[in-house]
Design a protein around this motif. Structure first.
Motif, short mmCIF file in Angstrom:
data_model
loop_
_atom_site.label_atom_id
_atom_site.label_comp_id
_atom_site.label_asym_id
_atom_site.label_seq_id
_atom_site.Cartn_x
_atom_site.Cartn_y
_atom_site.Cartn_z
N UNK A 45 0.84 -1.20 0.00
CA UNK A 45 0.00 0.00 0.00
C UNK A 45 0.87 1.25 0.00
N UNK A 46 1.93 1.24 0.79
CA UNK A 46 2.83 2.40 0.82
C UNK A 46 3.47 2.63 -0.54
N UNK A 47 3.77 1.55 -1.27
CA UNK A 47 4.35 1.68 -2.61
C UNK A 47 3.34 2.24 -3.60
N UNK A 53 1.52 11.92 -0.99
CA UNK A 53 0.93 11.46 0.27
C UNK A 53 2.05 11.08 1.24
N UNK A 54 1.99 11.67 2.41
CA UNK A 54 3.00 11.34 3.43
C UNK A 54 2.66 10.01 4.08
N UNK A 77 10.72 11.05 13.94
CA UNK A 77 11.59 11.75 12.98
C UNK A 77 10.85 12.30 11.76
N UNK A 78 9.69 11.74 11.41
CA UNK A 78 8.97 12.18 10.23
C UNK A 78 7.82 13.12 10.56
N UNK A 79 7.67 13.45 11.83
CA UNK A 79 6.60 14.36 12.25
C UNK A 79 7.14 15.77 12.40
N UNK A 112 -2.37 15.47 2.93
CA UNK A 112 -2.89 14.11 2.88
C UNK A 112 -1.85 13.10 3.37
N UNK A 113 -2.31 12.12 4.13
CA UNK A 113 -1.34 11.19 4.70
C UNK A 113 -1.91 9.81 4.93
#
Length: 865
Positions: A45-47, A53-54, A77-79, A112-113
């Motif tokens: 799904x991430x791919x 989209x983050x 780290x990604x926030x 969007x994330x």
């Protein structure tokens, strides 16, 4: 390995993700057995997600006592910087957890994330609270939240079950199940390997993890279990690589390469070998097993001595560096594994305190329990402190019996130490929780003992709380306005002196509540005190007041106020993990549904309380009484065993305190026509109230009315509102007041004393409600009075429907399931939009729901049964 037979799930997930870009957010529960491929689906799904989209992916760890907000730490780290700062503050204890939640929500609102929280069956309470917080607010953010968990490990007592029950009511929550692979898919995967595809399918039952494990070690015998498959994989590793795998298995699910390097010299080449073998994977920062089942299988094969050595090494390494608050749970876990009592006693209590400050009371209780297993090494006063912390954490998290036991042990230690201040405070805590345990008499005796012990020491904050406890018990025991106000005044005086805001709001609330119940005035003061407790961020105090409000509005049969109070209390207690309060709230809520004549929703709510192992005895007693009384009204069997079980859970006085137990037995006797038993039981209950000085209008009034309905002459007693009117012969006024309160069943009972039209009206109401026993009694009464003709019951289709819906209402419900508006429903059924709206309102009322979406989901659940 190819990702087979997951196209439909991925298509649905991608659709949800696309919908959230321009519309409200959604949550998807991705579930399946261990090894079914949830993580693989998430990675794909991430791919597939659009580049703009983050993607945020965090996971829960399988620690014996999980670290608070573990997944959020992975995502840090990604926030955004605001989230990271608030998270660090929360973990350090300098800011509240809900501030972190607010910051994360704001961060998710920026773009969007896709937010993924994996393996929530291992989640800590703070993480579950985060999910509860997010799901209620998802419609306001452009994010898809995906939560994965193993549904084969989630039983009725699992801590995740409560969260799943909460999510059931949200229309923006969706579920996706991952099914085992088919025989064809296994055969396709086995192609080119020297294995029997049919045997592989038989042994694996289509579990992708087991299939993968077997195919990765083709020279090994076909395994019969996952353990054998993992053992076959490990057999091909070199000794250094096997050592790395063993160490990783002891360290946990995710291990930083820096920590691994401090435990093992030059682990790079052996680690590369293990990665190449497919046992573990790494992203260059952390290393983890491809599946937790693999790690557990490896861990079981690690010799005890080796485990002990690794735990000790990790403990030494972590202690040599600065220790962060979020490391305390991990340190306590390794300390226990290292069999280091000193370290356990150093870190477990600190981890417990940190968990409590994060609102993770169940984790706090577990850490205190871990420390208590070594408490024999501590001085008695330190042991008592641990026991007190354990008791408080248990009492707030649904472990009532365990908490009371720890409280009693702490009390014995304080007495032996002649520590009168802590002894008095422990007595006060114990008294406060004996009441929900159903031991009202012992609660009062213990509360008086606490006051005597603390009064001898002079004014103190502890004495203020002890007076407050007696104030509460006087209110709950319906001892009257004067008794409650006297204790409230003493508590307020000391609360002001020592600056205890919780004492002040609680004392004012309970004094006003006693007036509200006895004199009909004080509701506004109660609401003000509760709002003040919430505004001052006093979660335990506010949670209690919210629960008591539900109880007293249900006692007063006020449907509108009960519904509002229930919604507020449930939301508040859910957000703050006040499990014991939440379960009591739901018990009173089931009573409120019963008062509205909603038998099926009331029974569902009561069963939910009974199915939870943490429900206090008083809550269980109320739930059993609601079940019994609901079945009695519907003419069903097994009524008396339920009422007897309810009575056996609590002191006899508690049955009168709640205002439901003794009255339920009296009504059940009336419904079967045993008027002699009605008069006898109601008379005994009134005598008990009079002897105890608790002639309370909301307790005495209904009992006196039942004596009157059974042909007796009730003694003069104080009676509230509609009861007073009925006892005075004003059945019409009583019925009208019941109608305004939203209690159609009670209104129909009052009309039984009326004229012929009133009897017909009562019969029609009982028939509409499905109150079959009352229908039988009403028809018998009509025959006795010579009233003819007797109306026939509702149509067979209405009786067969568990919610009492008519055929037209069933049609409307089905159209609600299609998401149609009133105008669209009217067009479909050839009725006006206004008429359609009336039908929609009737459907919502009978289903016991508040929104059209909830009604549609109820329809879907019934169709799937």
């Amino acid at each position: 390995m190819d990702l087979l037979e997951r196209e439909a799930v991925l298509q649905a997930l991608v659709g949800h993700l696309q919908a959230t870009e321009s519309g409200p957010g959604r949550l998807v529960l991705l579930r399946g057995e261990a090894g079914i491929g949830k993580t693989a689906v998430i990675r794909r799904l991430a791919q597939l997600a659009d580049p703009h989209i983050r993607v945020l992916i965090g996971a829960c760890d399988p620690l014996a006592t999980p670290r608070p907000l573990g997944p959020l730490m992975d995502l840090a780290p990604r926030l955004g910087p605001t989230v990271r700062t608030s998270l660090a503050g929360a973990l350090a204890g300098t800011c509240r957890t809900d501030e972190v939640f607010d910051c994360l929500l704001a961060d998710l609102s920026t773009c969007p994330g896709l937010l993924v929280v994996e393996d929530v069956h291992w989640a800590d309470e703070a993480t579950l609270d985060l999910l509860r917080y997010l799901v209620r607010r998802l419609p306001s953010v452009p994010a898809l939240v995906v939560v994965t968990y193993r549904d084969d490990e989630i039983g009725r007592t699992h801590h995740l079950t409560g969260l799943l029950g909460t999510l059931a009511g949200y229309p923006w929550v969706y579920r996706q199940d991952l099914a085992p692979l088919s025989r064809r898919a296994v055969a396709r995967l086995a192609g080119g390997h020297a294995v029997d595809a049919e045997r592989l399918y038989h042994l694996s039952a289509g579990n992708p993890f087991i299939v993968t494990e077997v195919l990765a070690a083709p020279t090994e015998p076909v395994p019969a279990t996952v353990r054998e498959a993992v053992a076959g994989r490990l057999a091909g590793l070199s000794a250094p690589a096997r050592t790395v795998v063993d160490v990783l298995a002891v360290l946990g699910r995710q291990v930083s390469l820096q920590l691994l390097a401090r435990i093992l010299p030059t682990p790079e080449e052996p680690l590369d070998e293990a990665v190449a073998c497919g046992i573990v994977c790494t992203d260059g920062q952390v290393t983890e097993f491809r599946h937790e089942l693999t790690r557990l299988a490896v861990l079981d094969a690690v010799p005890v001595a080796s485990r002990l050595r690794v735990h000790r090494q990790v403990l030494a390494v972590m202690r040599s560096a600065p220790i962060a608050a979020n490391d305390l749970a991990l340190l306590a876990d390794h300390a226990e594994g290292a069999m280091d009592p000193t370290a356990v006693l150093e870190y477990a209590p600190a981890a417990a305190a940190h968990a409590s400050s994060s609102g993770a009371y169940r984790e706090a209780a577990a850490q205190y329990a871990r420390a208590l297993s070594y408490a024999g090494r501590l001085p008695p006063d330190e042991s008592a402190s641990l026991l007190e912390g354990h008791a408080r954490a248990c009492l707030l998290s649904g472990g009532l019996d365990e908490g009371i036991a720890s409280g009693r042990t702490a009390l014995r230690l304080r007495r032996a130490l002649r520590d009168r201040l802590h002894e008095g405070d422990d007595l006060r805590w114990l008294s406060g929780w004996l009441w929900p345990a159903g031991r009202a008499a012992e609660a009062r005796a213990t509360g008086l003992e606490a006051v005597r012990a603390l009064e001898a020491l002079g004014p103190s904050r502890e004495l203020a709380r002890a007076y407050l406890n007696l104030c509460r018990l006087a209110c709950y025991g319906h001892e009257g306005v004067e008794a409650t106000a006297a204790y409230a005044g003493k508590a307020i005086a000391l609360g002001e002196r020592f600056g205890d805001a919780g004492v002040l709001v609680q004392a004012r609330f309970h004094a006003a509540a006693a007036r509200m119940l006895c004199e009909g005035e004080g509701w506004e003061e109660c609401e003000h005190a509760l709002a003040e407790a919430m505004a001052q961020d006093l979660p335990v105090d506010a949670g209690l007041l919210a629960v008591v409000t539900c109880w007293f509005t249900a006692l007063q049969r006020d449907a509108v106020r009960t519904t509002a109070a229930l919604s507020r209390a449930e939301s508040y207690c859910l957000d703050r993990d006040l499990l014991s309060y939440l379960l009591c709230t739901r018990a009173w809520g089931s009573w409120g549904l019963l008062n509205r004549g909603l038998w099926v929703p009331a029974a569902d709510a009561a069963q939910a309380v009974l199915s939870h192992p943490g429900s206090p005895p008083v809550a269980r007693s109320v739930a059993l009484t609601v079940l019994g009384l609901g079945q009695a009204r519907q003419g069903k069997a097994r009524v008396w065993p339920l009422l007897e079980r309810a009575a056996g859970l609590v002191d006899p006085s508690c049955l009168l305190d709640t205002g439901l137990g003794r009255e339920a037995g009296v009504e059940a006797a009336w419904l079967v026509g045993d008027h002699e038993l009605v008069r006898a039981e109601a008379g005994r209950a009134l005598a008990t109230l009079r002897e105890q000085g608790r002639d309370h209008p909301w307790l005495s009034g209904p009992l006196a009315c039942w004596i009157r309905r059974a042909g007796g002459t009730p003694p003069p007693v104080p009676a509230a509102g509609p009861y007073a009117l009925e006892l005075a012969g004003d059945w019409a006024g009583a019925a009208a007041l019941w109608d305004r309160l939203g209690c159609p069943y009670d209104a129909a009972l009052a009309r039984l004393s009326g004229d012929v039209p009133a009897l017909h009206q009562a019969l029609a109401a009982f028939e509409a409600l499905g109150a079959r026993s009352a229908v039988v009694r009403t028809r018998a009464l009509m025959r006795t009075r010579g009233v003819r003709p007797v109306r026939r019951g509702p149509r067979a289709a209405t009786r067969a429907n568990p919610y009492g819906l008519t055929n037209r209402e069933l049609d409307v419900l089905k159209l609600l399931g299609e998401g149609l508006s009133d105008a669209e429903i009217g067009a479909r059924l050839y009725i006006t939009p206004k008429t359609a709206g009336h039908h929609v309102g009737a459907v919502l009322t009978k289903l016991g729901v508040h929104t059209r979406h909830e009604a549609a989901r109820r329809l879907l659940r019934s169709e799937l049964r």
